[in-house]
Write an enzyme that holds these catalytic residues in place. Structure first.
Site, mmCIF file in Angstrom:
data_model
loop_
_atom_site.group_PDB
_atom_site.id
_atom_site.type_symbol
_atom_site.label_atom_id
_atom_site.label_comp_id
_atom_site.label_asym_id
_atom_site.label_seq_id
_atom_site.Cartn_x
_atom_site.Cartn_y
_atom_site.Cartn_z
ATOM 1 N N LEU A 85 0.712 -1.244 -0.081
ATOM 2 C CA LEU A 85 0.015 -0.125 -0.060
ATOM 3 C C LEU A 85 0.819 1.087 -0.033
ATOM 4 O O LEU A 85 0.752 2.243 -0.730
ATOM 5 C CB LEU A 85 -0.853 -0.024 1.180
ATOM 6 C CG LEU A 85 -1.458 1.240 1.617
ATOM 7 C CD1 LEU A 85 -2.642 1.492 0.391
ATOM 8 C CD2 LEU A 85 -2.556 1.013 2.825
ATOM 9 N N ASP A 134 10.973 3.998 5.829
ATOM 10 C CA ASP A 134 10.442 2.503 5.903
ATOM 11 C C ASP A 134 11.687 1.859 6.832
ATOM 12 O O ASP A 134 12.674 2.711 6.776
ATOM 13 C CB ASP A 134 10.600 1.856 4.608
ATOM 14 C CG ASP A 134 9.765 0.545 4.584
ATOM 15 O OD1 ASP A 134 8.688 0.480 4.223
ATOM 16 O OD2 ASP A 134 10.529 -0.436 5.168
ATOM 17 N N TYR A 189 -3.456 -9.596 14.902
ATOM 18 C CA TYR A 189 -3.597 -8.404 13.894
ATOM 19 C C TYR A 189 -4.782 -8.017 14.066
ATOM 20 O O TYR A 189 -4.896 -6.679 14.312
ATOM 21 C CB TYR A 189 -3.370 -8.894 12.515
ATOM 22 C CG TYR A 189 -3.635 -7.963 11.467
ATOM 23 C CD1 TYR A 189 -2.680 -6.694 11.086
ATOM 24 C CD2 TYR A 189 -4.567 -8.364 10.381
ATOM 25 C CE1 TYR A 189 -3.183 -5.898 10.117
ATOM 26 C CE2 TYR A 189 -4.811 -7.104 9.737
ATOM 27 C CZ TYR A 189 -4.115 -6.041 9.297
ATOM 28 O OH TYR A 189 -4.440 -5.295 8.558
HETATM 29 C C1 AKB Z 1 -4.601 -9.454 5.565
HETATM 30 O O1 AKB Z 1 -5.221 -10.305 4.970
HETATM 31 O O2 AKB Z 1 -4.046 -9.816 6.785
HETATM 32 C C2 AKB Z 1 -4.840 -7.995 5.409
HETATM 33 C C3 AKB Z 1 -6.241 -7.258 5.630
HETATM 34 C C4 AKB Z 1 -7.322 -7.896 5.291
HETATM 35 O O3 AKB Z 1 -6.210 -6.491 6.669
HETATM 36 N N1 AKB Z 1 -4.822 -7.791 3.825
#
Ligand code: AKB
Length: 315
Positions: free
Chosen positions: A13, A34, A142
């Protein structure tokens, strides 16, 4: 005058957003950063800087030196990689966001952009047309870090007036660079295999629907959100944004319209559980009403554009 610092500018991105920001404001007004010094080679003609986003002091020093007014904080560890390194993912994703928000508060920056993700949703979330406000019980580190990050963004906006804006990106599909570490990345890699004439081995099952978006739409959404008047931004956690929803079988069928011999095989791995915990499709009514969001690309239009423009070296 707008002066933008981008973190994670070497990523999938970051590369495309930095180019779009440079187009808008000029190369001199955009500082790509970065952690990987090799990313410098992408940025001839820019003041590229090496930055570890955990280093609050260096970030503040760069903001001072370049008289930064806006930060696009893109550096993060994504869902699949995050499951291999849970504690590092939490530390990096959370500490770096707090570093940016503190800097924005202390230096009174004009605006901050920070991406959230459909990974904030979880097993008890309604899976079809997932609403802006609903149960959110993410199963990945995440996703947990993105959900916590959304709460922090809203907190800094309400308590300290930080103008932070965010989108819950679906899987982003671009052809200009490889993706890395995400669960939706099969939809990036599949086009490279098709052009190389390879059989594509998919790590998700054929009927796994996920929300997705072509990169030009993602860039458009990001810039439109950032340029909208502050009074129009009713969501200070993160906006649902939608464009596409398809399965591996459907993207393969779309590719076959241009490459009839293309073949896909399915070999689901640990990423299947992650995908199963995410929505199939997203309701983005609030983004459409607040700042006029509207995507341009459907699945076949995206496939045609990628297959026309993607260059792969066939070995
Ligand atoms: C991922 O697959 O971890 C990312 C997202 C959907 O945030 N592309």
């Amino acid at each position: 005058m707008t002066k933008v610092l981008v973190t994670g500018a070497g990523g999938q991105l970051g590369r495309e957003l930095t180019a779009a920001l440079a187009e808008l404001y000029g190369n001199d007004q955009v500082i790509p950063t970065d952690i990987n010094e090799n990313a410098a080679s992408l940025y001839e003609g820019f003041n590229f800087e090496v930055l570890d986003v955990m280093d609050a002091e260096k970030m503040a020093q760069l903001a001072e030196t370049y008289e930064i007014t806006q930060i696009y904080h893109l550096a993060a560890i994504l869902s699949a990689t995050g499951e291999q390194k849970p504690l590092l993912t939490w530390d990096l994703n959370m500490k770096s966001l707090l570093n940016v928000l503190e800097l924005a508060k202390n230096k009174k920056l004009d605006k901050v952009y920070w991406p959230s993700s459909i990974a904030v949703f979880g097993t008890h979330t309604p899976m079809e047309n997932t609403p802006q406000h609903c149960v959110m019980d993410p199963t990945t580190v995440y996703g947990i870090s993105k959900l916590a990050g959304e709460r922090w963004c809203e907190y800094y906006n309400k308590k300290f007036g930080v103008d932070v804006r965010s989108l819950r990106y679906p899987g982003l599909i671009g052809y200009k660079s490889a993706a890395g570490g995400g669960t939706t990345d099969y939809a990036v890699d599949i086009y490279r295999s098709a052009l190389k004439g390879e059989v594509f081995e998919c790590f998700l099952k054929e009927n796994t629907y996920l929300p997705m978006m072509y990169m030009p739409d993602a860039i458009k959404a990001t810039l439109e959100l950032m340029q909208a008047p502050a009074a129009d931004i009713s969501i200070r956690s993160s906006y649902n944004v939608a464009a596409l929803s398809f399965s591996p079988k459907e993207i393969a069928e779309s590719i076959k319209k241009y490459h009839p011999d293309f073949e896909i095989r399915y070999k689901p791995d640990f990423r299947q559980d992650i995908a199963d915990s995410w929505p199939d499709s997203i309701d983005d009514t609030t983004a459409r009403l607040d700042w006029g969001w509207q995507p341009d690309y459907g699945l076949d239009a995206m496939t045609e554009d990628i297959l026309k423009n993607l260059q792969v070296s066939v070995s």
